[in-house]
Scaffold this motif. Structure first.
Motif, PDB file in Angstrom:
ATOM      1  N   THR A 114       0.840  -1.213   0.000  1.00 36.77           N
ATOM      2  CA  THR A 114       0.000   0.000   0.000  1.00 36.77           C
ATOM      3  C   THR A 114       0.863   1.246   0.000  1.00 36.77           C
ATOM      4  OG1 THR A 114      -1.167  -1.187   1.744  1.00 36.77           O
ATOM      5  CG2 THR A 114      -2.137   0.858   0.988  1.00 36.77           C
ATOM      6  N   THR A 117       2.252   2.098  -3.317  1.00 35.59           N
ATOM      7  CA  THR A 117       1.302   2.454  -4.371  1.00 35.59           C
ATOM      8  C   THR A 117       0.366   3.575  -3.919  1.00 35.59           C
ATOM      9  OG1 THR A 117      -0.053   0.620  -3.602  1.00 35.59           O
ATOM     10  CG2 THR A 117       1.350   0.215  -5.505  1.00 35.59           C
ATOM     11  N   ASN A 118      -0.577   3.234  -3.067  1.00 36.95           N
ATOM     12  CA  ASN A 118      -1.608   4.196  -2.692  1.00 36.95           C
ATOM     13  C   ASN A 118      -1.050   5.440  -1.993  1.00 36.95           C
ATOM     14  OD1 ASN A 118      -3.676   5.384  -0.876  1.00 36.95           O
ATOM     15  ND2 ASN A 118      -4.983   3.945  -1.957  1.00 36.95           N
ATOM     16  N   ASP A 119      -0.179   5.234  -1.037  1.00 39.26           N
ATOM     17  CA  ASP A 119       0.348   6.384  -0.298  1.00 39.26           C
ATOM     18  C   ASP A 119       1.159   7.299  -1.206  1.00 39.26           C
ATOM     19  OD1 ASP A 119      -0.498   6.243   2.522  1.00 39.26           O
ATOM     20  OD2 ASP A 119       0.415   4.277   2.436  1.00 39.26           O
ATOM     21  N   ALA A 121       0.565   7.723  -4.310  1.00 34.74           N
ATOM     22  CA  ALA A 121      -0.419   8.455  -5.121  1.00 34.74           C
ATOM     23  C   ALA A 121      -0.960   9.665  -4.359  1.00 34.74           C
ATOM     24  CB  ALA A 121      -1.555   7.515  -5.527  1.00 34.74           C
ATOM     25  N   GLN A 122      -1.177   9.504  -3.059  1.00 36.94           N
ATOM     26  CA  GLN A 122      -1.663  10.629  -2.256  1.00 36.94           C
ATOM     27  C   GLN A 122      -0.667  11.781  -2.282  1.00 36.94           C
ATOM     28  OE1 GLN A 122      -4.526  10.715  -0.918  1.00 36.94           O
ATOM     29  NE2 GLN A 122      -5.149   8.578  -0.923  1.00 36.94           N
ATOM     30  N   GLN A 185      -6.221   5.131   5.454  1.00 35.71           N
ATOM     31  CA  GLN A 185      -5.030   4.438   4.968  1.00 35.71           C
ATOM     32  C   GLN A 185      -4.863   3.097   5.672  1.00 35.71           C
ATOM     33  OE1 GLN A 185      -5.096   6.672   2.452  1.00 35.71           O
ATOM     34  NE2 GLN A 185      -3.129   5.758   2.052  1.00 35.71           N
ATOM     35  N   ILE A 188      -7.157   0.569   4.241  1.00 34.86           N
ATOM     36  CA  ILE A 188      -6.710   0.076   2.937  1.00 34.86           C
ATOM     37  C   ILE A 188      -5.663  -1.019   3.152  1.00 34.86           C
ATOM     38  CG2 ILE A 188      -5.463   0.668   0.827  1.00 34.86           C
ATOM     39  CD1 ILE A 188      -6.755   3.413   0.951  1.00 34.86           C
ATOM     40  N   ASP A 189      -4.758  -0.802   4.109  1.00 34.38           N
ATOM     41  CA  ASP A 189      -3.771  -1.830   4.462  1.00 34.38           C
ATOM     42  C   ASP A 189      -4.451  -3.142   4.784  1.00 34.38           C
ATOM     43  OD1 ASP A 189      -1.580  -0.288   4.232  1.00 34.38           O
ATOM     44  OD2 ASP A 189      -1.310   0.083   6.371  1.00 34.38           O
ATOM     45  N   ASN A 192      -5.964  -4.888   1.862  1.00 35.96           N
ATOM     46  CA  ASN A 192      -4.903  -5.480   1.080  1.00 35.96           C
ATOM     47  C   ASN A 192      -4.460  -6.803   1.664  1.00 35.96           C
ATOM     48  OD1 ASN A 192      -3.632  -4.740  -1.220  1.00 35.96           O
ATOM     49  ND2 ASN A 192      -2.833  -2.856  -0.346  1.00 35.96           N
ATOM     50  N   SER A 229     -14.547   5.834   4.561  1.00 34.75           N
ATOM     51  CA  SER A 229     -14.510   6.671   3.363  1.00 34.75           C
ATOM     52  C   SER A 229     -15.788   7.477   3.240  1.00 34.75           C
ATOM     53  CB  SER A 229     -14.343   5.813   2.108  1.00 34.75           C
ATOM     54  OG  SER A 229     -13.267   4.949   2.271  1.00 34.75           O
ATOM     55  N   SER A 302       0.211  10.074   4.606  1.00 33.33           N
ATOM     56  CA  SER A 302       0.846   9.168   3.651  1.00 33.33           C
ATOM     57  C   SER A 302       2.349   9.392   3.596  1.00 33.33           C
ATOM     58  CB  SER A 302       0.251   9.367   2.252  1.00 33.33           C
ATOM     59  OG  SER A 302      -1.047   8.855   2.220  1.00 33.33           O
TER      60      SER A 302
END
Ligand code: ADP
Ligand code: MG
Length: 575
Positions: A114, A117-119, A121-122, A185, A188-189, A192, A229, A302
């Protein structure tokens, strides 16, 4: 976020340019309403067509410049943000691949993914927004206020009521939002992790009829993420109506009070139009500022998660001045090696001493959990010993570079692992420069050639992720072939032969004797038959060496070994 700034360095000029364009955009946007005012108040009111056309042309030019600045500015900003994100990801990946196994255990794979990738992106979005809005929003707000006051100071008093109202609303909303972002966040972890486990373990899940349970677990994680969310979004959504209402009320107030002032002859119509535009600029800027205020905490959560990973110093490090062994023979020596897994109370190995010589086979036998895999892992320096030392060709493995150490070793892990790609690519993993003939010979020795040739495409046959389209024994044979391709001084086989039937086991070992004649071979095994003819056998029991010797010697001297032999003999007799 500050800890990640150095990574922005390569993009600083592009960023400066983007900021400059943002500046241009702000000034042109602020200039346009003034032009409107002069066109209306001087051109339209006095019917001066020539003036209207002239100022119209100026206005067109300014608007075009503004548009261009916006377009190019956005492009530059996104180039900076995207490039920064790419660099950050490769930096993270490179850093993570240097982690020792302990760090993987400690941090967890799911969250590492995560964070990569995701962090990232933030943070990327944050960089983009900053470049676009950080300069423009405050400038437009301030400029708007100054110019509005210049148009009509009395009417500007409306802002004294409107702006604090808006600011208060923004403050409340962002304050409430911040704690929710970390939670998003983390969830999301969790999602995953659950997804990965359920998917990689799909066979076990099916076999135990746990599909529903896994679905339930997934749904729970999914719901948790959704719930947070939704809360974040609901909060953010509250921003819009608050903004719109304030904005529209402000415009109504301007029109109302402005009309009175126009009647009194204290304000011109064009000025009022400009005033309204400034009011909108001011409000929009405040909205942009609020967006930034929302994003900063989110992105800094993030950024902190990323920086945390980057700040983990791998425990296994190369020495400042690596020592190269003077000889290249492959002598392995363990001296009083004791090892505790981090946080473990009992040692996984205690006081292990032995020497493995080139041209000889050293076998390690012992029950499950006796420390066999730990022992070979230490030799590969996956972990560092707690006390004692391990030497290869006379040099402590901690004094060599990891590269130099592992170059000398071919390792066949207990759990056969292949990568997605062709058979050839997988075998060449052992040594990138190996020729096709060498690959074939290795495959033959590992008794893999026959089934590989039967695969569609032979050596070009595709192996699915994790080798899922092969049987356990086939995978094991390919991993053995991969090690043989390497042609090192030291071979380590971690319990690979129990996946093979007795006949293949014997054939592979016969071929191995040929292939590895002058290398140091360390074979971990469970079957006595596999290691009976080894030059020396080390018997491990609960992390301690309870016997070293040949089969015959151990039969005479070692109780634990006799028990192992006895249990297996009776099994064979029964079979
Ligand atoms: P073997 O290969 O002989 O079956 P291992 O060397 O894998 O045994 O394990 C020896 C002991 O170390 C076991 O008690 C096991 O629970 C423990 N152990 C193995 N790997 C880890 C780890 N990554 N973290 C903590 N303990 C571990
Ligand atoms: Mg093991």
């Amino acid at each position: 976020m500050r800890r990640l700034f150095p990574l922005l360095r390569p993009y600083r000029w592009l960023a400066v340019f983007a900021a400059f364009l943002a500046l241009v955009q702000s000034f042109t946007e602020l200039y346009l309403p003034t032009l409107t005012a002069s066109i209306v108040d001087r051109g339209v009111v006095f019917g001066d067509t020539a003036y209207i056309l002239r100022m119209g042309a100026v206005m067109l030019a300014v608007a075009t410049a503004s548009l261009l600045a916006a377009f190019v500015g956005a492009r530059c900003a996104s180039l900076v943000a995207v490039g920064f994100a790419r660099d950050l990801r490769s930096r993270l990946f490179a850093h993570i691949t240097r982690f020792s196994l302990h760090e993987f255990d400690k941090v967890g794979t799911a969250t590492l993914i995560t964070r990569t990738t995701n962090d990232v992106a933030q943070v990327q979005q944050m960089v983009f927004m900053s470049l676009r809005l950080m300069i423009r929003a405050p400038l437009m707000a301030l400029g708007g206020i100054v110019l509005a006051v210049a148009q009509d100071a009395k009417l500007s008093l409306i802002f004294v009521a409107a702006i604090p109202l808006l600011a208060a609303a923004i403050a409340v909303i962002t304050r409430k939002g911040m704690p929710l972002f970390r939670s998003v966040q983390e969830r999301i972890d969790r999602l995953n992790l659950v997804t990965r486990e359920a998917l990689t373990g799909v066979r076990v899940v099916r076999a135990f009829n746990r599909t529903e349970y896994e679905e339930h677990r997934f749904n729970e994680a999914n719901e948790a993420l959704t719930e947070t969310s939704v809360r974040v979004n609901r909060l953010m959504a509250a921003m819009d109506p608050v903004m719109a209402t304030t904005m529209n009320l402000t415009i109504v107030a301007i029109l109302w009070l402005g009309a009175v002032r126009v009647d009194l002859g204290e304000l011109q119509v064009g000025s009022m139009m400009a005033f309204i535009q400034y009011a909108m600029h001011i409000m929009f800027s405040l909205m942009m500022i609020s967006m930034i205020l929302v994003m900063i905490p989110r992105a800094s959560v993030s950024a902190a998660r990323i920086a945390d990973v980057l700040s983990i110093a791998p425990e296994i490090k190369d020495p400042e001045v690596p020592v190269e062994p003077e000889v290249d023979r492959g002598v392995v020596e363990f001296e009083n090696v004791t090892f505790y897994y981090p946080g473990a109370e009992a040692p996984a190995l205690s006081n292990v001493s032995f020497r493995a010589n080139p041209g000889e086979v050293t076998a390690i036998i012992g029950s499950i959990g006796s420390g066999k895999s730990t022992l070979v892992g230490l030799l590969l320096r996956f972990y560092d010993v707690t006390s004692g030392s391990i030497r290869v060709d006379g040099v402590d493995v901690r004094h060599m570079s990891q590269q130099a150490l592992r170059e000398r070793i071919a390792y066949v892990p207990q759990k056969a692992l292949l990568f997605s790609g062709t058979v050839r690519e997988n075998l060449r993993y052992g040594r990138p420069g190996a020729s096709d003939a060498e690959l074939r010979q290795a495959a033959e020795s590992a008794q893999a050639a026959e089934f590989v040739e039967r695969l569609e495409g032979g050596y070009d046959a595709f192996i699915a992720q994790g080798g899922a389209n092969l049987s356990g024994g086939q995978k094991q044979r390919l991993t053995i072939a991969r090690a043989l391709v390497r042609r090192p001084r030291i071979y380590i086989f971690d319990d690979n032969f129990s996946a093979l039937d007795f006949k293949t086991d014997a054939k592979v070992r016969q071929a191995l004797r040929r292939e590895t004649a002058d290398a140091t071979v360390i074979i971990v095994a469970q079957r006595v038959a596999t290691i009976m003819d080894a030059h020396q056998i080390i018997v491990l029991d609960a992390g301690k060496v309870v016997g070293i010797g040949t089969h015959q010697e151990l039969l005479r001297s070692c109780q634990v070994y006799r028990e192992i032999v006895a249990s297996q003999l009776s099994e064979e007799v029964i079979a």
